[in-house]
Write an enzyme that holds these catalytic residues in place. Structure first.
Site, PDB file in Angstrom:
ATOM      1  N   LYS A   1      -5.556  18.683  -9.490  1.00 44.47           N
ATOM      2  CA  LYS A   1      -6.395  17.536  -9.836  1.00 44.47           C
ATOM      3  C   LYS A   1      -5.798  16.306  -9.184  1.00 44.47           C
ATOM      4  O   LYS A   1      -4.599  16.054  -9.280  1.00 44.47           O
ATOM      5  CB  LYS A   1      -6.423  17.359 -11.360  1.00 44.47           C
TER       6      LYS A   1
ATOM      7  N   THR B   1      -8.146  22.770 -13.005  1.00 39.76           N
ATOM      8  CA  THR B   1      -7.719  21.391 -12.713  1.00 39.76           C
ATOM      9  C   THR B   1      -8.016  20.498 -13.907  1.00 39.76           C
ATOM     10  O   THR B   1      -7.320  19.505 -14.123  1.00 39.76           O
ATOM     11  CB  THR B   1      -8.393  20.851 -11.432  1.00 39.76           C
ATOM     12  N   ASP B   2      -9.019  20.848 -14.688  1.00 32.13           N
ATOM     13  CA  ASP B   2      -9.280  20.074 -15.911  1.00 32.13           C
ATOM     14  C   ASP B   2      -8.109  20.173 -16.880  1.00 32.13           C
ATOM     15  O   ASP B   2      -7.731  19.183 -17.516  1.00 32.13           O
ATOM     16  CB  ASP B   2     -10.565  20.594 -16.574  1.00 32.13           C
TER      17      ASP B   2
ATOM     18  N   PHE C   1       9.142  -8.716  21.760  1.00 34.20           N
ATOM     19  CA  PHE C   1       8.823  -7.404  22.341  1.00 34.20           C
ATOM     20  C   PHE C   1       8.773  -7.570  23.849  1.00 34.20           C
ATOM     21  O   PHE C   1       7.831  -8.122  24.400  1.00 34.20           O
ATOM     22  CB  PHE C   1       7.497  -6.861  21.795  1.00 34.20           C
TER      23      PHE C   1
ATOM     24  N   ARG D   1       7.025 -13.505  18.358  1.00 42.51           N
ATOM     25  CA  ARG D   1       5.706 -13.114  17.888  1.00 42.51           C
ATOM     26  C   ARG D   1       5.701 -13.007  16.371  1.00 42.51           C
ATOM     27  O   ARG D   1       6.760 -12.993  15.738  1.00 42.51           O
ATOM     28  CB  ARG D   1       5.291 -11.771  18.510  1.00 42.51           C
TER      29      ARG D   1
ATOM     30  N   GLN E   1      10.103  -0.411  15.975  1.00 41.24           N
ATOM     31  CA  GLN E   1      10.933   0.788  15.791  1.00 41.24           C
ATOM     32  C   GLN E   1      12.337   0.400  15.324  1.00 41.24           C
ATOM     33  O   GLN E   1      12.912   1.042  14.444  1.00 41.24           O
ATOM     34  CB  GLN E   1      11.060   1.579  17.103  1.00 41.24           C
TER      35      GLN E   1
ATOM     36  N   ASN F   1       1.604  -1.694  12.792  1.00 48.31           N
ATOM     37  CA  ASN F   1       1.853  -2.994  13.411  1.00 48.31           C
ATOM     38  C   ASN F   1       0.547  -3.779  13.300  1.00 48.31           C
ATOM     39  O   ASN F   1      -0.378  -3.578  14.082  1.00 48.31           O
ATOM     40  CB  ASN F   1       2.276  -2.806  14.867  1.00 48.31           C
TER      41      ASN F   1
ATOM     42  N   HIS G   1      -1.519  -6.459  14.088  1.00 46.97           N
ATOM     43  CA  HIS G   1      -1.420  -7.445  15.158  1.00 46.97           C
ATOM     44  C   HIS G   1      -1.990  -8.802  14.762  1.00 46.97           C
ATOM     45  O   HIS G   1      -3.057  -8.895  14.164  1.00 46.97           O
ATOM     46  CB  HIS G   1      -2.162  -6.924  16.394  1.00 46.97           C
TER      47      HIS G   1
END
Lengths: 287, 287, 287, 287
Positions: D12, D57-58, D153, D170, D213, D239, D241
């Site tokens: 569930k 699942t109940d 960068f 940036r 990174q 990222n 932007h």
């Protein structure tokens, strides 16, 4: 200074209801989302927390399910039946019931695939002491259309912040939200819906577009000309921009073939088209 | 204690690209969302911020657009072409390119309406020094199906927390996420896609379901039996619950006609079906 | 029958703009979404595709960015500056500029974490030939609040579809959408915003609630009493239901501790609270 | 050819649960979304629709609510308690229970405001016949952060599709998805969570970033160095932007002040950081 209560309403929103019709050789499915909004003699609950006149939103939900026992299609009628019921409650003077029907396509006797596009109906009914009026609106939402040619945009106003270049051939795409008001109840709600939707598609596809505003008006006019039962159309059309990608830095041309689709921002064109003899609508109906 | 870098990758996600093919009497439209993920010799950028080996994600996006100039259909091939290109970069050893194609239906010569269902393709390619392998997956997502009968759920395990009643006739609805791996490139990607999708629909509609697990297996097996090019199918099927509304408090019966549709929680059934002679897949392909 | 154009407007929606103020020891961030809607002498574009009077939505977007060069805070003023600019265009008679500012919390000199809650401002300005009026609205949206006690709901109207049990202690939760109109421009927009938001929170938390309507009115009244510059408050409060789970089948009691939170359907309470001496508002401002 | 069943599980998903602790002077709130996924002896249900081994699942949902009666905090323990319970069912060999806790901030004795950021815990437990292992993961998701400076960068790889200009300053923004594996159960789950989250924020804010990174690795390393109980961190960092707007066409400069925020496409950086003495993890835990 005195503080006072202004316009108000309340209700249950987004009741998700699926109705199966089983008395035909192949089951029919109707998949709805229902919103109820009620107004009336509700000063006491706001000012003093006195709930005497408040029909619970839970009761409204129950009513939607109970009324579904007798069928939910066409949704314009289902919305009307519910709205009439709610204003029969003495403290409730005005009811707006809005129904969205999500499309399914049959793939087998009793199996279905969800399809694009949603039919909409909205009924607004006032009780006897408020005039006893009824107003019905139909429509489509979540209908996305695109033309790959036959659309231009030029000759527009320029000011010091304008950098857009005119174009004689662009992609035109939009998510249609179209709603039409009935001058009077038609004999057959379904056939009006089909005709209005067909008029929308045909007008969008067939109009050589100099602007999305022009296309909007053409779509609204086509709906009104398709069926005399309809007297007013409101359209909201986002301009879903598709920008031609500049491939020149990679030594490639791009003759109208590669576009990037932008989510935000988007243009948004809203407009009303009506017959000049459209009957007045009772105050307070948010379609 | 020493801290070290483990598995990693990077790329540009959700590049939204529309490609019009204009060299046919009626334009064709291909509406894609592309995700790129690259791995390789990337220790220096993580450990020292040295970007020498990093092909910018902006470049990856440009590459997607530039490659689209030569066509994007079938998407399995477009994904492969892109992935092969990326691993030709010396520092990039592995590339996964995933493409989703959003469906449109023609409504006029050059006008289209967005339709339900999304075709998916994912290509995973490793560079020469990593084995030079290629793996391709196709599939469908956002495909919602419902059966109004022919589904039961009974005979299940009960424990002290079980209150669910068995049922011999329920509504079964799901949003299909189905992905299939190719044992080898087929002659015609489109015909495999059409056959696999048709097998899914037919199996869903035609299987008398004792559980959604049984339906899942039947759907996977049908896909594999439909086309020998396919060797493995992975399915994720949410059980979109539709509960019968108890109308007895209102003096009404409810013979399987009025349901409420619940968003959350939902069952989620996930499973793999494969041919026992399926070739191995290179490590690292997240479909 | 004659078909005519009714109310219409157009503009650029959801311009996403981040403004950094760098002339302070620590940078300030303002993260906005801006919607522009313009109306005016636009019959020709709808009826004939004549774009002479159409200031492109692309230009509107450019204008938002260019005006941001001089600062965007407080957003009530930024919206006013933009709206005044647009109605200086001869063909544009009315402009509504709506700005949402998304909250960030500083975590370091120049680093921020996104926070909950969004500030809203909407300015509606008409050109000289349409009266030269200005109307400003502020508010908050996306503000979710919950009370774990001090909320009841009983004594309500019952009809044949009512099954709800009265309760003397329930969880009350809502996503606040609150918007307030300024009677006149204040000296300090920020201090009005802070006071109004604080009044909302205090009234929600401090009102013993007999119904969400009562809480709504108390919140609106608190805002008006907090600042004389404000003359009207509109609130939309979904009732986000939290239902007590019945644990009896498992041999457990549940003294108000374990709840399930339901997405849909939900109650929706909408209301206006105003000072009785509120000045009239120019027609056409959708807050 | 023979078709066979491969890996599978079911459960569930998205059980929405709010737990109030009322035995303190001021109520505490815990707002959870719980996902259960179970695997085991389930061939018969897939192949023959035989539900004998299927715990509904109940029932899983009921179990989540019943176990909440004894408290849900810290969520790492709640997930473990549930997972251990499920594998006590003979047919269930492996259980993964994932819990997300949505943050609230107290605004009054018993009133709360929803806050940003979600805590995550995932417990994976195998039954006695499958090794009796336990693996616990904690983390945060939906945590959006932005640096207005201290990010560059440049020096990246260029190919024929590269058009990006290097930048020495940036905006860097991301939605953090960070998950950490416990080498062993700690004395105090809450203090580990607080320390790990604090390490994430500090590393993001304090690292001069030459690439996302590098920031990712710094964040992972900081988490591992903060608490010896943690042995592995997995991060997924989009990222988000923010592009500087070119205001030159309007006669304006833009010294790093006005940006447009783009939804799609976005970079996506994924990576693992681990201690070199991290104990192995049982197969099959999707964090």
């Amino acid at each position: 200074v005195r503080v006072v209560l202004g316009a108000n309403r309340y209700g249950k929103a987004e009741v998700r209801l699926v109705r199966l019709d089983r008395d035909t050789p192949h089951h029919e499915i109707h998949d709805l989302t229902v919103d109820v909004a009620l107004a009336g003699d509700l000063d006491a609950v706001h000012l003093a927390g006195d709930n005497t006149n408040v029909l619970p939103t839970d009761t409204q939900k129950n009513t939607v399910f109970a009324f579904a026992r007798d069928g939910v299609s066409p949704i314009e009628e289902f919305a009307l039946r519910l709205a009439r019921h709610f204003v029969a409650t003495p403290s409730i003077g005005r009811a707006r019931v809005r129904v969205r029907e999500h499309a399914w396509r049959r793939i087998h006797d009793h199996a279905f695939e969800r399809a694009a596009g949603t039919r909409l109906a909205s009924a607004y009914v006032t009780g006897r002491t408020e005039g006893g009026t009824e107003s019905v609106v139909g429509g489509v939402v979540d209908l996305t259309m695109l033309k790959s040619t036959g659309s231009e945009f030029q000759g527009f106003l320029r000011d010091r912040y304008t950098t857009l270049e005119p174009t004689s051939d662009r992609v035109l795409a939009t998510d249609v939200d179209a709603r039409w008001r009935f001058a009077a109840p038609p004999d057959d709600w379904d056939s009006v819906h089909a005709a209005a939707k067909d008029a929308l598609l045909t007008a969008f596809a067939g109009t050589h577009s100099r602007s999305l505003q022009q296309t909007l008006y053409a779509m609204g006019e086509a709906v009104l000309r398709a069926r005399p039962e309809l007297c007013e159309v409101r359209l909201a059309l986002p301009n879903k921009h598709h920008f031609l990608v500049d491939l020149a830095p990679f030594g490639l041309d791009n003759p109208g073939e590669v576009f990037y689709a932008v989510d935000r921002p988007y243009g948004l064109i809203e407009g009303t088209v009506r017959r000049d003899d459209a009957p007045p609508e009772p105050d307070g109906h948010d379609w």
